[in-house]
Design an enzyme around this catalytic site. Structure first.
Site, short mmCIF file in Angstrom:
data_model
loop_
_atom_site.label_atom_id
_atom_site.label_comp_id
_atom_site.label_asym_id
_atom_site.label_seq_id
_atom_site.Cartn_x
_atom_site.Cartn_y
_atom_site.Cartn_z
N GLU A 173 30.98 62.33 8.36
CA GLU A 173 30.53 63.33 9.34
C GLU A 173 31.16 63.19 10.72
O GLU A 173 30.45 63.22 11.73
CB GLU A 173 28.99 63.28 9.43
N GLU A 280 26.63 64.74 -2.43
CA GLU A 280 25.22 64.56 -2.09
C GLU A 280 24.43 65.82 -2.48
O GLU A 280 23.62 66.34 -1.71
CB GLU A 280 25.05 64.28 -0.58
O1 G3I Z 1 13.38 51.71 6.13
C1 G3I Z 1 12.48 52.33 7.08
C2 G3I Z 1 11.08 51.83 6.84
O2 G3I Z 1 11.03 50.47 7.13
C3 G3I Z 1 10.14 52.63 7.75
O3 G3I Z 1 8.83 52.27 7.49
C4 G3I Z 1 10.29 54.13 7.51
C5 G3I Z 1 9.41 54.97 8.45
O4 G3I Z 1 10.05 56.19 8.79
O5 G3I Z 1 11.63 54.48 7.74
C6 G3I Z 1 12.53 53.83 6.87
O6 G3I Z 1 13.81 54.23 7.18
C7 G3I Z 1 14.17 55.53 6.75
C8 G3I Z 1 15.37 55.39 5.83
O7 G3I Z 1 15.84 56.67 5.48
C9 G3I Z 1 15.06 54.62 4.55
O8 G3I Z 1 14.15 55.32 3.77
C10 G3I Z 1 14.51 56.36 7.97
O9 G3I Z 1 13.33 56.60 8.72
C11 G3I Z 1 15.12 57.67 7.52
O10 G3I Z 1 15.60 58.37 8.67
C12 G3I Z 1 16.29 57.41 6.60
O11 G3I Z 1 16.78 58.65 6.18
C13 G3I Z 1 18.01 58.61 5.50
C14 G3I Z 1 19.03 59.45 6.26
O12 G3I Z 1 20.24 59.49 5.53
C15 G3I Z 1 19.30 58.91 7.63
O13 G3I Z 1 20.14 59.77 8.28
C16 G3I Z 1 17.79 59.19 4.12
O14 G3I Z 1 16.95 58.33 3.35
C17 G3I Z 1 19.13 59.38 3.41
O15 G3I Z 1 18.94 60.13 2.24
C18 G3I Z 1 20.08 60.16 4.31
O16 G3I Z 1 21.33 60.26 3.68
C19 G3I Z 1 22.32 61.03 4.39
C20 G3I Z 1 23.68 60.52 3.95
O17 G3I Z 1 23.77 59.13 4.16
C21 G3I Z 1 24.79 61.22 4.71
N1 G3I Z 1 24.68 62.66 4.57
C22 G3I Z 1 23.38 63.23 4.89
C23 G3I Z 1 22.30 62.54 4.06
C24 G3I Z 1 20.97 63.19 4.28
O18 G3I Z 1 20.57 63.03 5.63
#
Ligand code: G3I
Length: 395
Positions: A173, A280
């Site tokens: 990105e 994705e």
């Molecule tokens: O691990 C913490 C946990 O400890 C905490 O309690 C919880 C509370 O919100 O958050 C957890 O972290 C989250 C993490 O995913 C793991 O589940 C984050 O808040 C959350 O923001 C994060 O989101 C991820 C996101 O990328 C971040 O930008 C998504 O799971 C993941 O699917 C997403 O993947 C991205 C690709 O890498 C790139 N392209 C876009 C795609 C979708 O956003």
């Protein structure tokens, strides 16, 4: 099964009610007639598409504790991309302190089940800890220091899995959205290093594992303005003699998206000599933020934004299935260029779309439902590979 983010405990009355709803419709597979995906009697995506391209999924770390999801993963897919555990903030949360535990688990799982692994991701503006860009005493890092850290990070992570990863999403990105800038200006990599961070990341990754494929990965690549910029990025790397094997089009779409643009993007990227992957893929069925909703009426607002909390209506599942079928038809047509199609998640319960852009909703974006049962979209995708397949329970 650990029912991640599932609104339905597997034995709940809600499940029964939604099953009856589906059964009553008579137009889609039901919870009664749907074969159990874990019984190994349903066709597999990876076999249906074996002659065309890899079929991947992106498990999160919760899958480590979900044997049923693991079984489905191994049965249906032949590639995995770690959803989060290889990202800089997960794998090197503090400088020099690596946590390879989840990535090791996934790579071993993939090897056990003869699946390819895609590394995701090395240089990104998001999910990258602040220490990359600061000195030990909290001052802004110099360009040299940030590049040294990028090199050490990539060398350590790519080096650890050398020979075991098919390809890396090296840079994620980096291209600018909607405005005129070629690259995303507010990325810390851009601010501290400048555009050259992209070339450096590709060079470091290649040095760490010369046999691994290297990809640029982004959303909305199919949109004409972003496609132009992505192609400029690819051509710049090629002009500098750097390895770039492919471009990942993420594919976070709704049930309506322009297939024509996607086809044009595939053709233009092919003309640049790179492979194309859908990296994705998911198909959101929920509404965006609505204009004019009376936010003082919380119940109405919630039901408007989360309309399928108790189950997805058959007509929506059918529309989604038809769109997935059209998409896979197009991808098959371009199988000479498209080398992999990876879903972002395994099943609806695991999808990030339950928590984005609004947390706590119930989305239905993937091919398997919250009980890991195949949805109409699954049968549509299988049928797209083999139109005479008996797998589709449609009348
Ligand atoms: O691990 C913490 C946990 O400890 C905490 O309690 C919880 C509370 O919100 O958050 C957890 O972290 C989250 C993490 O995913 C793991 O589940 C984050 O808040 C959350 O923001 C994060 O989101 C991820 C996101 O990328 C971040 O930008 C998504 O799971 C993941 O699917 C997403 O993947 C991205 C690709 O890498 C790139 N392209 C876009 C795609 C979708 O956003």
């Amino acid at each position: 099964m650990l029912s991640m983010r599932s609104p339905f405990p597997s034995s709940s009355l809600t499940t029964l009610a939604s099953s009856l709803l589906l059964a009553a419709s008579g137009t889609v597979g039901t919870a009664w007639s749907n074969p159990d995906p874990l019984s190994e009697k349903i066709p597999s995506l990876k076999e249906a598409y074996a002659k065309a391209f890899l079929i991947g999924a992106a498990p999160g770390v919760a899958v480590e504790k979900d044997p049923a999801a693991q079984k489905l993963l191994a049965q249906q897919f032949n590639a995995v991309t770690p959803e989060n555990c290889m990202k800089p903030e997960s794998i090197q949360p503090k400088e020099g302190e690596f946590d390879f535990s989840h990535a090791d688990w996934l790579v071993r799982f993939a090897e056990t089940h003869h699946m390819k692994v895609i590394g995701h991701t090395l240089a990104w503006h998001h999910q990258t800890p602040g220490w990359f860009f600061k000195t030990k005493d909290g001052q802004p890092a110099s360009r040299e220091l940030a590049l040294e850290r990028l090199e050490k990070h990539i060398t350590a992570v790519v080096g650890r899995y050398k020979g075991r990863i098919l390809g890396w999403d090296v840079v994620n990105e980096a291209v600018g959205d909607g405005n005129n800038s070629q690259l995303r200006e507010n990325s810390p990599w851009m601010k501290v290093v400048g555009p050259e961070f992209i070339e450096k990341a590709f060079a470091y990754a290649h040095a760490a594992d010369p046999d691994a494929e290297l990809y640029y990965n982004d959303y909305n690549v199919e949109r004409p303005d972003k496609l132009k910029k992505t192609i400029a990025l690819v051509k710049n790397l090629q002009a500098k003699g750097l390895r770039i094997d492919g471009v990942g089009i993420q594919g976070h779409w709704g049930v309506k998206f322009p297939l024509k643009d996607l086809e044009e993007a595939i053709l233009q990227l092919k003309a640049c000599g790179v492979k194309v992957m859908l990296t994705e893929l998911d198909m959101n069925v929920l509404p965006g933020r609505q204009q004019g909703a009376d936010i003082s009426d919380t119940a109405k607002w919630k039901s408007q934004l989360d309309p399928y909390a108790k189950g997805c209506p058959p007509e929506v599942l059918r529309k989604q299935a038809d769109q997935y079928a059209a998409l896979f038809g197009l991808l098959l047509k371009h199988r000479d260029t498209v080398t992999r199609v990876s879903f972002w998640g395994i099943s609806d319960g695991y999808s990030w779309l339950n928590d984005w852009p609004i947390p706590g909703r119930t989305n239905h974006a993937l091919l398997f439902d919250r009980e890991l049962k195949p949805k109409p979209a699954f049968h549509a995708v299988i049928n797209a590979a083999n139109p005479s397949s008996p797998a589709d329970p449609r009348p």
